[in-house]
Design a protein around this motif. Sequence first.
Motif, PDB file in Angstrom:
ATOM      1  N   ILE A  52      40.560  80.287 144.082  1.00 20.49           N
ATOM      2  CA  ILE A  52      40.164  81.557 143.842  1.00 20.49           C
ATOM      3  C   ILE A  52      39.733  82.327 144.589  1.00 20.49           C
ATOM      4  O   ILE A  52      39.926  83.564 144.744  1.00 20.49           O
ATOM      5  CB  ILE A  52      39.033  81.261 142.555  1.00 20.49           C
ATOM      6  N   GLN A  53      39.014  81.766 145.870  1.00 26.31           N
ATOM      7  CA  GLN A  53      38.769  82.615 146.866  1.00 26.31           C
ATOM      8  C   GLN A  53      39.863  83.375 147.631  1.00 26.31           C
ATOM      9  O   GLN A  53      39.869  84.283 148.168  1.00 26.31           O
ATOM     10  CB  GLN A  53      37.880  81.411 147.805  1.00 26.31           C
ATOM     11  N   ARG A  54      40.833  82.439 147.659  1.00 23.50           N
ATOM     12  CA  ARG A  54      42.122  82.903 148.390  1.00 23.50           C
ATOM     13  C   ARG A  54      42.839  83.848 147.690  1.00 23.50           C
ATOM     14  O   ARG A  54      43.383  84.970 148.079  1.00 23.50           O
ATOM     15  CB  ARG A  54      42.991  81.734 148.679  1.00 23.50           C
ATOM     16  N   LEU A  55      42.932  83.581 146.232  1.00 22.87           N
ATOM     17  CA  LEU A  55      43.449  84.717 145.237  1.00 22.87           C
ATOM     18  C   LEU A  55      42.585  86.117 145.610  1.00 22.87           C
ATOM     19  O   LEU A  55      43.225  86.969 145.488  1.00 22.87           O
ATOM     20  CB  LEU A  55      43.323  83.970 144.099  1.00 22.87           C
ATOM     21  N   SER A  56      41.363  85.879 145.810  1.00 27.43           N
ATOM     22  CA  SER A  56      40.469  87.162 146.210  1.00 27.43           C
ATOM     23  C   SER A  56      41.030  87.945 147.118  1.00 27.43           C
ATOM     24  O   SER A  56      41.058  89.176 147.192  1.00 27.43           O
ATOM     25  CB  SER A  56      39.291  86.825 145.909  1.00 27.43           C
ATOM     26  N   GLY A  57      41.157  87.341 148.372  1.00 30.27           N
ATOM     27  CA  GLY A  57      41.615  87.934 149.348  1.00 30.27           C
ATOM     28  C   GLY A  57      43.091  88.413 149.437  1.00 30.27           C
ATOM     29  O   GLY A  57      43.117  89.423 149.916  1.00 30.27           O
ATOM     30  N   PHE A  58      43.848  87.649 148.591  1.00 33.60           N
ATOM     31  CA  PHE A  58      45.149  88.139 148.702  1.00 33.60           C
ATOM     32  C   PHE A  58      45.349  89.385 147.687  1.00 33.60           C
ATOM     33  O   PHE A  58      45.927  90.673 148.124  1.00 33.60           O
ATOM     34  CB  PHE A  58      46.137  87.297 148.140  1.00 33.60           C
ATOM     35  N   LEU A  59      44.547  89.542 146.757  1.00 36.08           N
ATOM     36  CA  LEU A  59      44.636  90.592 145.719  1.00 36.08           C
ATOM     37  C   LEU A  59      43.870  91.794 146.553  1.00 36.08           C
ATOM     38  O   LEU A  59      44.240  93.061 146.243  1.00 36.08           O
ATOM     39  CB  LEU A  59      43.744  90.316 144.437  1.00 36.08           C
ATOM     40  N   TYR A  60      42.941  91.486 147.296  1.00 35.74           N
ATOM     41  CA  TYR A  60      42.215  92.819 148.061  1.00 35.74           C
ATOM     42  C   TYR A  60      43.255  93.243 149.035  1.00 35.74           C
ATOM     43  O   TYR A  60      43.252  94.655 148.832  1.00 35.74           O
ATOM     44  CB  TYR A  60      40.885  92.114 148.642  1.00 35.74           C
ATOM     45  N   TYR A  61      43.746  92.614 149.892  1.00 32.42           N
ATOM     46  CA  TYR A  61      44.748  93.130 150.757  1.00 32.42           C
ATOM     47  C   TYR A  61      46.054  93.615 150.115  1.00 32.42           C
ATOM     48  O   TYR A  61      46.772  94.676 150.601  1.00 32.42           O
ATOM     49  CB  TYR A  61      45.123  92.174 151.809  1.00 32.42           C
ATOM     50  N   LEU A  97      52.874  89.432 157.012  1.00 38.92           N
ATOM     51  CA  LEU A  97      52.550  88.221 157.656  1.00 38.92           C
ATOM     52  C   LEU A  97      51.051  88.221 158.214  1.00 38.92           C
ATOM     53  O   LEU A  97      50.602  87.041 158.033  1.00 38.92           O
ATOM     54  CB  LEU A  97      53.676  88.303 158.770  1.00 38.92           C
ATOM     55  N   MET A  98      50.481  89.209 158.384  1.00 36.83           N
ATOM     56  CA  MET A  98      49.348  89.318 158.767  1.00 36.83           C
ATOM     57  C   MET A  98      48.339  88.667 157.845  1.00 36.83           C
ATOM     58  O   MET A  98      47.329  87.959 158.178  1.00 36.83           O
ATOM     59  CB  MET A  98      48.719  90.665 159.387  1.00 36.83           C
ATOM     60  N   ILE A  99      48.623  89.144 156.705  1.00 35.45           N
ATOM     61  CA  ILE A  99      47.867  88.611 155.488  1.00 35.45           C
ATOM     62  C   ILE A  99      47.961  87.299 155.160  1.00 35.45           C
ATOM     63  O   ILE A  99      46.970  86.555 154.881  1.00 35.45           O
ATOM     64  CB  ILE A  99      48.090  89.777 154.110  1.00 35.45           C
ATOM     65  N   PHE A 100      49.166  86.869 155.253  1.00 34.79           N
ATOM     66  CA  PHE A 100      49.558  85.347 155.110  1.00 34.79           C
ATOM     67  C   PHE A 100      48.766  84.456 156.078  1.00 34.79           C
ATOM     68  O   PHE A 100      48.238  83.531 155.628  1.00 34.79           O
ATOM     69  CB  PHE A 100      51.119  85.305 155.138  1.00 34.79           C
ATOM     70  N   PHE A 101      48.949  84.753 157.266  1.00 35.49           N
ATOM     71  CA  PHE A 101      48.185  84.059 158.213  1.00 35.49           C
ATOM     72  C   PHE A 101      46.801  84.046 157.979  1.00 35.49           C
ATOM     73  O   PHE A 101      45.938  83.014 158.072  1.00 35.49           O
ATOM     74  CB  PHE A 101      48.666  84.463 159.581  1.00 35.49           C
TER      75      PHE A 101
END
Length: 308
Positions: A52-61, A97-101
């Motif tokens: 969920i924490q990783r999903l939060s970062g992905f949704l934000y970016y 790529l920046m967001i993925f890394f």
Amino acid sequence: MSTAELRYANQFEIIRSEEKDRYMISQLSQQLNELYTKLFGLNNFHIYQPYIQRLSGFLYYLTTTLSNRQTIGEEYICLIQYDPIKKQIPSIIRRLLMIFFRIFGDLISKYILTSFIIRPIAEDFFHPKLSLETIELISRFLITFIERIHKIFFYLTGYYYNISKILTRIRYLIYTRSTSDSILIQTKFNHTIKFLSLCLCIQHIIESYTLLKQIALSINQHRHQLNLIAEEEKQKQTKIISEDITSSTDYVRCPLCYELAISNVALVPECGHVFCWQCIHTWVVDNQTCPLCKTNTMQSRIVHLINY
């Protein structure tokens, strides 16, 4: 007099922006956690919380950087992402790529370090193999070491606050007006940064030393446990062999001397009793009978058994 300029953002400006973004992601993560608990309850919540924490970062970016918008932190400090190689705004592929890394870089680096560096080295130079706990400590130490070295490099140079931005070559620009006061502030800022870098180096050395001690202790404990297991196995094997020998030779234990008659075994043919060759001959010379059943016999009648 003041002149407007577009320059690279310094360390404090980037840190303020990153802290703002980190706060917004934590707020989004908290809301997603509450949504998950309302929908599914607390069952297995601890398992899915990291995702969920990783999903939060992905949704934000996804709603900011990938949508050609500034993040809240970048807008707060007026930062602009910049590609110094092509001298333009980074492409959508580079930003992706920046967001993925940034979101999955720790998992990727941990997998690479564990599978291709730590385990092969452990198999070549450590016998027996390292425990999973020790491998986890070593991978965490290496990842933390790289991150701290990068942070020191950032404080000294101002380049790339995140390793993900190093890999994608994305920097920050900021639009400011320079005055005589700003030049004085920049001078003080440089001294402060050098002091912070020194403090960070000292902290890095102390924490690295502490973690290395934990790794050494874990290796010693693991080796000690394996040595105990090996010693127990050795004792079991010795006991089994001893029991086998005893069980296989119990019927030729001499009743006179109570020793195992392994090689020199003698038989009284009249009764079938077995003794040591030396013991029965010494007895028969004086008594002319079997020591157990008193059956009459003679020294010439004693049979020497070979390969009994």
